[in-house]
Design an enzyme around this catalytic site. Structure first.
Site, mmCIF file in Angstrom:
data_model
loop_
_atom_site.group_PDB
_atom_site.id
_atom_site.type_symbol
_atom_site.label_atom_id
_atom_site.label_comp_id
_atom_site.label_asym_id
_atom_site.label_seq_id
_atom_site.Cartn_x
_atom_site.Cartn_y
_atom_site.Cartn_z
ATOM 1 N N ARG A 51 74.896 16.295 17.635
ATOM 2 C CA ARG A 51 75.574 16.997 18.732
ATOM 3 C C ARG A 51 75.633 18.508 18.505
ATOM 4 N NH1 ARG A 51 79.502 14.005 16.062
ATOM 5 N NH2 ARG A 51 81.079 15.204 14.966
ATOM 6 N N ASP A 52 76.093 19.188 19.547
ATOM 7 C CA ASP A 52 76.449 20.606 19.528
ATOM 8 C C ASP A 52 75.250 21.533 19.337
ATOM 9 O OD1 ASP A 52 78.941 19.381 19.608
ATOM 10 O OD2 ASP A 52 79.366 19.717 17.490
ATOM 11 N N PHE A 64 79.766 17.079 25.839
ATOM 12 C CA PHE A 64 80.233 17.653 24.578
ATOM 13 C C PHE A 64 79.680 19.070 24.405
ATOM 14 C CE2 PHE A 64 81.710 13.914 21.686
ATOM 15 C CZ PHE A 64 82.628 13.546 22.642
ATOM 16 N N SER A 65 79.998 19.650 23.253
ATOM 17 C CA SER A 65 79.762 21.084 23.038
ATOM 18 C C SER A 65 78.293 21.483 23.052
ATOM 19 C CB SER A 65 80.397 21.508 21.721
ATOM 20 O OG SER A 65 81.787 21.495 21.879
ATOM 21 N N ASP A 122 86.717 23.121 21.892
ATOM 22 C CA ASP A 122 85.721 24.124 21.505
ATOM 23 C C ASP A 122 85.314 25.090 22.616
ATOM 24 O OD1 ASP A 122 85.725 22.048 19.713
ATOM 25 O OD2 ASP A 122 83.616 21.539 19.962
ATOM 26 N N TRP A 153 93.765 20.124 28.723
ATOM 27 C CA TRP A 153 93.472 20.390 27.305
ATOM 28 C C TRP A 153 92.191 21.194 27.157
ATOM 29 C CZ3 TRP A 153 94.357 18.819 22.089
ATOM 30 C CH2 TRP A 153 93.233 18.778 21.264
HETATM 31 C C1 FRU Z 1 84.376 19.641 17.712
HETATM 32 C C2 FRU Z 1 83.823 18.494 18.531
HETATM 33 C C3 FRU Z 1 82.347 18.648 18.752
HETATM 34 C C4 FRU Z 1 82.121 17.879 20.007
HETATM 35 C C5 FRU Z 1 83.355 18.212 20.779
HETATM 36 C C6 FRU Z 1 83.825 17.130 21.683
HETATM 37 O O1 FRU Z 1 85.728 19.857 17.926
HETATM 38 O O2 FRU Z 1 84.132 17.282 17.899
HETATM 39 O O3 FRU Z 1 81.569 18.227 17.663
HETATM 40 O O4 FRU Z 1 80.970 18.283 20.653
HETATM 41 O O5 FRU Z 1 84.363 18.496 19.843
HETATM 42 O O6 FRU Z 1 84.903 17.557 22.454
#
Ligand code: FRU
Length: 719
Positions: free
Chosen positions: A414-415, A351-352, A295, A292
């Protein structure tokens, strides 16, 4: 907007495994789902007034039972004693299957089968020392020799003190022996090849699979390991550990499962011979070879290459086990996948986040005058923090030993998107932070060196009283109509809505928030390339579901972003990057000054699977429709509206003209109108045998100044 429900999957799996525990031919003796013990005779206090609903007060978490209720003799703690006796029943199947847990004490904690008053079978729990687990596991008695006889089950707790209790659930007669679960089943591999190929069954119960390298835990993944024939094989890249011993450990493996024994070492993986030719493989949209993706992450131009990292589950068709996958390209169109670069660790799943080239080596990670490539990502454990990894060659990455670089603000932070701000000579991080009050905010931090971050300001997403600014921010400066003296800052959110404003290195002041981004469906969490001189190019997560394939989801084509002046103020435009022209194999140009309603279809002689259509026209009073492999793209000039398969969106005429570009791949359409003010991504699977194209006018004649069809080739061929 985010149509993929990442959290639904475990619920479905739980439901499926409970259903399979109740095979049609079984005779249930007791499931302990009622309020009381019914026909069972209860003695003493240990078993309480009725079946327990899971964990009792003061007990470690109880799991592994079926449904909601179970026998749990921890009532009032370990010291209570008692017994349960079933009603008499006839032995009518070959096995009595049940779940059992608790203390191990054959004498004082027992479940037994009595026939004619004599004990013929007995079982006890697994725990005989402090620690352990309150997990029930399947066991089986072979009772074939007692066929037709009357029997009774007796559950006894005569034990006090540590592990002085027993738990039992779901007792049934069956002709099939219950599959016993082996705890922490292991298999060792001396690594000689690139991959360990893992058998995956979509929807199977998730197993906790731990990878040890020379005895040290390297990574833990939750994997839908196939007990029998797999749906597909997930290659685990072990090339970094060549010559070492890799051990895979599965927490609960059915004893009859081939989940571990079927794993093979190989330099390739099953299905690789057909890679990129699968029926639902986007031919010019990036997707991961296996597993899968969501982002895009860490997009950056470094050492003459475009880098695309991405949220990747290497071992599952749905979301999970977040790694950073990695691919590189010379032109953003032809991608080469290089394998996963950040794997989950004790700080959580990866994560992102984003990437920057640290030209001035402010971080000190550079070597021999070479600037480092620095990744900033969210480690989504408990706590959820921002961390850093670096590389000097763009191939191998090292996580900073002193991570994190930014502590948790709330668990909804996050991100990180990081940019260099030249006027203040500082790094700027935009971070999505969901506050304790559930407000969506973007926190701005600054840093001299990418390691030490100071809070500079906060933009509250509630400015318009709505939920603007939702995760995955991106932040960049763009000239308006190419005029750098009139540049503006743009802050985008995961749903592609954006704000335009000014930025002084500390504070972003939006002039206008919540401007509409893309107008289609299935586009999310887009990012732009860092360190790409003179251009701003975006790629989004394209939510193209590819059921039946050993991979799922993809990325959009690369989109060039610009700001253009409109009567309402500067607005963003999306257009396909010029590099996509390298996919054109055959171009058809049509000279159709006017297209009347009764005109023959100009495209009648053309058919193509992968296609780009360009048109420039003055619609007059006409409604102009394009047909592309079963999809319709209709422009209604009166309403200045575009409909992509009946999904209607505004598309203003520009100088009385409409310019439309359509890209069609195996999993989706991307339609551009109004000079890029209207971008409509649309997951769509054309019928394989429908290669027809068409254009027609209705209700009037349209004047075409350009009309072209380009047949495209796959981007996956020769690289
Ligand atoms: C967005 C998200 C981000 C996170 C990531 C985890 O699609 O929810 O906020 O970092 O996907 O896979």
């Amino acid at each position: 907007m985010n149509t993929i429900h990442k959290t639904l999957i475990p619920i479905l799996i739980a439901a499926a495994s409970i259903a399979s525990a109740r095979a049609a031919d079984d005779i249930l003796i007791a499931d302990f789902e009622g309020e009381n013990y019914g026909a069972w005779k209860v003695e003493g206090e240990a078993f309480g007034p009725g079946p327990a609903r899971g964990t009792l007060k003061g007990q470690m978490r109880v799991d592994g039972f079926a449904g909601k209720g179970l026998v749990n003799s921890f009532f009032k703690g370990d010291d209570t004693v008692g017994a349960l006796t079933s009603a008499e029943f006839r032995i009518e199947r070959k096995f009595v299957n049940f779940l059992i847990g608790g203390g191990k004490n054959a004498e004082k904690l027992r479940m037994e089968l009595l026939i004619g008053g004599a004990v013929v079978r007995t079982a006890t729990g697994p725990n005989d020392r402090p620690g352990g687990a309150e997990t029930l596991a399947a066991e089986s008695w072979d009772v074939a020799e007692f066929a037709g006889k009357m029997a009774v089950i007796h559950i006894v707790d005569e034990a006090k003190g540590g592990w002085g209790h027993i738990s039992v659930d779901h007792i049934a007669q069956s002709d099939r022996k219950a599959a016993v679960l082996l705890a922490d089943a292991k298999r060792e591999f001396k690594v000689e090849k690139r991959y360990l190929n893992l058998p995956i069954k979509n929807g199977a119960a998730k197993q906790k699979v731990t990878t040890f390298v020379d005895g040290r835990v390297e990574v833990r993944n939750d994997i839908e390991l196939a007990d029998g024939a797999p749906d597909w094989w997930a290659p685990m890249d072990v090339s970094a550990w060549r010559g070492k011993t890799v051990t895979l450990q599965v927490d609960k493996l059915r004893e009859d499962s081939t989940g571990l024994s079927a794993i093979e070492q190989s330099d390739t993986f099953p299905g690789a011979e057909n890679l990129y030719r699968e029926p639902l493989r986007g031919q010019f949209h990036f997707s991961s070879q296996r597993g899968w993706n969501n982002d895009p992450n860490g997009m950056v131009f470094f050492n003459g290459e475009y880098h695309l990292f991405y949220q990747h589950n290497p071992y599952g068709w749905p979301w999970g086990n977040m790694h950073w996958g990695h691919a590189v390209s010379p032109d953003m169109v032809h991608w080469q996948e290089l394998g996963d670069k950040l794997a989950p660790d004790e700080s959580g799943p990866m994560f992102s986040g984003s990437a920057v080239v640290d030209w001035k080596n402010t971080s000190g990670f550079g070597k021999d005058g070479k600037p480092p490539l620095v990744l900033l990502y969210t480690a989504a454990g408990h706590p959820t923090v921002q961390s850093l990894a670096y590389s000097t060659d763009g191939r191998t990455f090292t996580k900073l030993a002193t991570n994190p670089v930014l502590k948790e603000i709330t668990d909804g932070n996050r991100d990180p998107k990081v940019i260099w701000h030249e006027p203040t000579k500082k790094w700027v991080m935009t971070l999505y932070v969901e506050t304790k009050e559930k407000q969506h905010t973007i926190h701005f931090f600054t840093s001299p060196n990418l390691r030490d971050w100071t809070l500079a300001s906060v933009v509250n997403g509630g400015i318009d009283g709505d939920k603007f600014l939702f995760e995955c921010p991106d932040f960049f400066e763009l000239p308006v109509d190419g005029d750098a003296s009139k540049s503006k800052w743009v802050l985008t959110a995961a749903d592609s809505n954006y704000a335009v404003g000014t930025f002084d290195g500390t504070t972003f002041t939006p002039e206008k928030t919540h401007l509409r981004g893309h107008r289609g469906r299935g586009f999310y969490a887009a990012q732009t390339f860092s360190d790409l001189p003179g251009r701003r190019v975006q790629i989004g997560w394209f939510q193209t579901e590819t059921r039946g394939m050993p991979f799922n989801q993809s990325m959009t084509i690369p989109l060039e972003l610009k700001l253009t002046a409109t009567p309402d103020g500067p607005r963003m435009t999306w257009t396909p990057v010029k590099e996509l022209a390298s996919l054109r194999t055959k171009s058809h140009r049509f000279d159709v000054p006017t297209l009347a309603p009764d005109a023959a279809n100009p495209f009648a002689a053309v058919s193509a699977e992968l296609v780009e259509v360009n048109a420039e026209f003055e619609p007059g009073d006409a409604e102009v429709s394009f047909t592309v492999r079963g999809a319709t793209i209709r422009y209604d000039a009166k309403k200045q509206e575009l409909a992509v398969n009946d999904h209607r969106v505004p598309a203003p005429l520009r100088d009385g003209k409409q310019r439309i570009t359509i890209f069609c791949d195996r999993t989706g359409l991307e339609v551009f109108a109004s000079d890029g003010l209207t971008y409509v991504p649309m997951p769509f699977v054309p019928k394989a045998d429908d290669l027809a194209l068409g254009v027609q006018a209705k209700g009037g004649a349209a004047k075409f100044s350009a009309l072209q069809v380009h047949e495209l080739k796959s981007a996956w061929g020769a690289q």
